[in-house]
Motif scaffolding. Structure first.
Motif, PDB file in Angstrom:
ATOM      1  N   GLY A  67      38.783  15.260 -44.512  1.00  0.00           N
ATOM      2  CA  GLY A  67      37.647  15.112 -43.614  1.00  0.00           C
ATOM      3  C   GLY A  67      36.399  15.831 -44.084  1.00  0.00           C
ATOM      4  O   GLY A  67      35.306  15.584 -43.578  1.00  0.00           O
ATOM      5  N   GLY A  68      36.551  16.756 -45.038  1.00  0.00           N
ATOM      6  CA  GLY A  68      35.403  17.422 -45.633  1.00  0.00           C
ATOM      7  C   GLY A  68      34.758  18.488 -44.787  1.00  0.00           C
ATOM      8  O   GLY A  68      33.674  18.976 -45.124  1.00  0.00           O
ATOM      9  N   LYS A  69      35.403  18.913 -43.691  1.00  0.00           N
ATOM     10  CA  LYS A  69      34.802  19.899 -42.801  1.00  0.00           C
ATOM     11  C   LYS A  69      35.593  21.210 -42.847  1.00  0.00           C
ATOM     12  O   LYS A  69      36.820  21.199 -42.928  1.00  0.00           O
ATOM     13  N   PHE A  70      34.859  22.320 -42.771  1.00  0.00           N
ATOM     14  CA  PHE A  70      35.516  23.619 -42.731  1.00  0.00           C
ATOM     15  C   PHE A  70      34.629  24.606 -41.986  1.00  0.00           C
ATOM     16  O   PHE A  70      33.465  24.326 -41.694  1.00  0.00           O
ATOM     17  N   ARG A  71      35.200  25.755 -41.680  1.00  0.00           N
ATOM     18  CA  ARG A  71      34.471  26.804 -40.966  1.00  0.00           C
ATOM     19  C   ARG A  71      34.387  28.040 -41.846  1.00  0.00           C
ATOM     20  O   ARG A  71      35.317  28.358 -42.604  1.00  0.00           O
ATOM     21  N   VAL A  72      33.262  28.739 -41.701  1.00  0.00           N
ATOM     22  CA  VAL A  72      33.059  30.003 -42.408  1.00  0.00           C
ATOM     23  C   VAL A  72      32.915  31.106 -41.372  1.00  0.00           C
ATOM     24  O   VAL A  72      32.078  31.024 -40.466  1.00  0.00           O
ATOM     25  N   LEU A  73      33.745  32.125 -41.499  1.00  0.00           N
ATOM     26  CA  LEU A  73      33.619  33.341 -40.689  1.00  0.00           C
ATOM     27  C   LEU A  73      32.942  34.399 -41.544  1.00  0.00           C
ATOM     28  O   LEU A  73      33.408  34.709 -42.643  1.00  0.00           O
TER      29      LEU A  73
ATOM     30  N   ASP B 278      29.980  20.667 -42.871  1.00  0.00           N
ATOM     31  CA  ASP B 278      30.447  19.301 -43.104  1.00  0.00           C
ATOM     32  C   ASP B 278      29.931  18.865 -44.470  1.00  0.00           C
ATOM     33  O   ASP B 278      28.746  18.588 -44.642  1.00  0.00           O
ATOM     34  N   ALA B 279      30.826  18.840 -45.458  1.00  0.00           N
ATOM     35  CA  ALA B 279      30.467  18.457 -46.824  1.00  0.00           C
ATOM     36  C   ALA B 279      31.024  17.090 -47.186  1.00  0.00           C
ATOM     37  O   ALA B 279      31.104  16.747 -48.368  1.00  0.00           O
ATOM     38  N   SER B 280      31.397  16.315 -46.185  1.00  0.00           N
ATOM     39  CA  SER B 280      31.942  14.983 -46.446  1.00  0.00           C
ATOM     40  C   SER B 280      30.849  14.070 -46.991  1.00  0.00           C
ATOM     41  O   SER B 280      29.654  14.308 -46.804  1.00  0.00           O
ATOM     42  N   GLY B 281      31.272  13.016 -47.669  1.00  0.00           N
ATOM     43  CA  GLY B 281      30.327  12.028 -48.163  1.00  0.00           C
ATOM     44  C   GLY B 281      29.549  12.517 -49.361  1.00  0.00           C
ATOM     45  O   GLY B 281      30.057  13.253 -50.215  1.00  0.00           O
ATOM     46  N   HIS B 282      28.297  12.114 -49.411  1.00  0.00           N
ATOM     47  CA  HIS B 282      27.432  12.453 -50.534  1.00  0.00           C
ATOM     48  C   HIS B 282      26.130  13.042 -50.000  1.00  0.00           C
ATOM     49  O   HIS B 282      25.878  13.037 -48.808  1.00  0.00           O
TER      50      HIS B 282
END
Length: 298
Positions: A257-263, A277-281
């Motif tokens: 899905g290209g999504k993650f969280r940063v703490l 959200d780093a999905s796609g281009h």
């Protein structure tokens, strides 16, 4: 009260800190957040005045806006020591401040030194949530010489690096070295040579130094050294989170899905949560809320 060029009643400014709002960007549900200054109408201000105000406020960055259309703004960012070409947390703070100041939810276009930054502001309960989209990300190798200098300034050894994750340089508006600590405990130990790291970063053109551990594919812990801004570290760094998203995309390390969280900011007592959200281009999307720091702003 007077009418400003941006059309907001009561926001006409004189070049002093009374013109600045204060917001905490990327807070968690339990609080925290990274403070940013926001000046909603900086049309009459010189760069020298912006720098002075940023230094007096003392936050890692202050955003200065000038309206050039109904929802289009020129934006400049200043740390207490210098102009910064792009800043994620101050972008989110500025977008929420504009929403609070009458614009409400909707789309914004911010014209920064690195290019056009589109921001979508949504109403979530009693808060506004902003999602910025960066310019196209880039990655590069971290040459052996600067890497050795970086490790020396940080007082890190090669054994302190996670052997399973790649190091390198990443760009999402600013360039950031990407280093992965071998353990979360190693990441918690941040004592570095402030002068040496400042000199290295100025020479190499780095925005912050991203020090990271990955709890799982969709949850990353981060610390960002920021001596060139006059502070030891930044509690939340949207530009670095975006750069990390592009770096993970390039290296095939994104979760499904290209999504993650940063703490970030946990070790400073200022916990911050950044959704990436780093999905796609193309550009990377970084989302978060911001809350007004009323006591300082009045």
């Amino acid at each position: 009260m007077t009418e400003s060029r941006s059309g907001h009643a009561g926001l006409a400014l004189s070049p002093d800190t009374s013109s600045a709002l204060r917001y905490a960007a990327f807070p968690t549900e339990s609080g925290g957040g990274n403070p940013a200054g926001v000046v909603l109408d900086a049309a009459a201000m010189s760069a020298a005045e912006m720098l002075r105000i940023a230094a007096e406020i003392g936050y890692s960055e202050t955003a200065f806006l000038e309206a050039i259309g109904s929802r289009d703004y020129r934006v400049r960012y200043f740390s207490p020591q210098a102009e910064v070409d792009f800043c994620g947390h101050a972008t989110v703070a500025a977008a929420v401040a504009l929403a609070d100041a009458e614009l409400g939810a909707g789309e914004l276009v911010l014209h920064s030194n690195v290019g056009e930054i589109r921001v979508s502001v949504a109403s979530v309960g009693e808060r506004y949530r902003a999602t910025l989209t960066t310019v196209s990300p880039k990655t590069a190798e971290l040459p052996a010489g600067p890497l050795a200098e970086l490790l020396a300034a940080l007082d890190w050894e090669a054994e302190d690096l996670d052997p399973d994750l790649p190091i390198g340089l990443a760009f999402g508006g600013l360039w950031h070295p990407i280093l992965w600590a071998v353990t979360r405990e190693r990441l918690a130990e941040l004592e570095y040579d402030f002068a040496a790291l400042t000199t290295l970063m100025q020479r190499e053109g780095w925005g912050t130094v991203s020090l990271l551990t990955r709890e799982r594919a969709d949850l990353i812990h981060s610390r960002n050294a920021f001596p060139i801004g006059g502070v030891v570290e930044d509690p939340a760094t949207g530009a670095a989170a975006a750069a990390l998203g592009g770096f993970l995309r390039t290296n095939g390390l994104l979760p499904d899905g290209g999504k993650f969280r940063v703490l970030q900011g946990e070790d400073m007592g200022q916990p911050c949560l950044l959704d990436v959200d780093a999905s796609g281009h193309g550009g990377i999307r970084v989302s978060g809320t911001a809350t007004r720091i009323v006591a300082d702003a009045e």
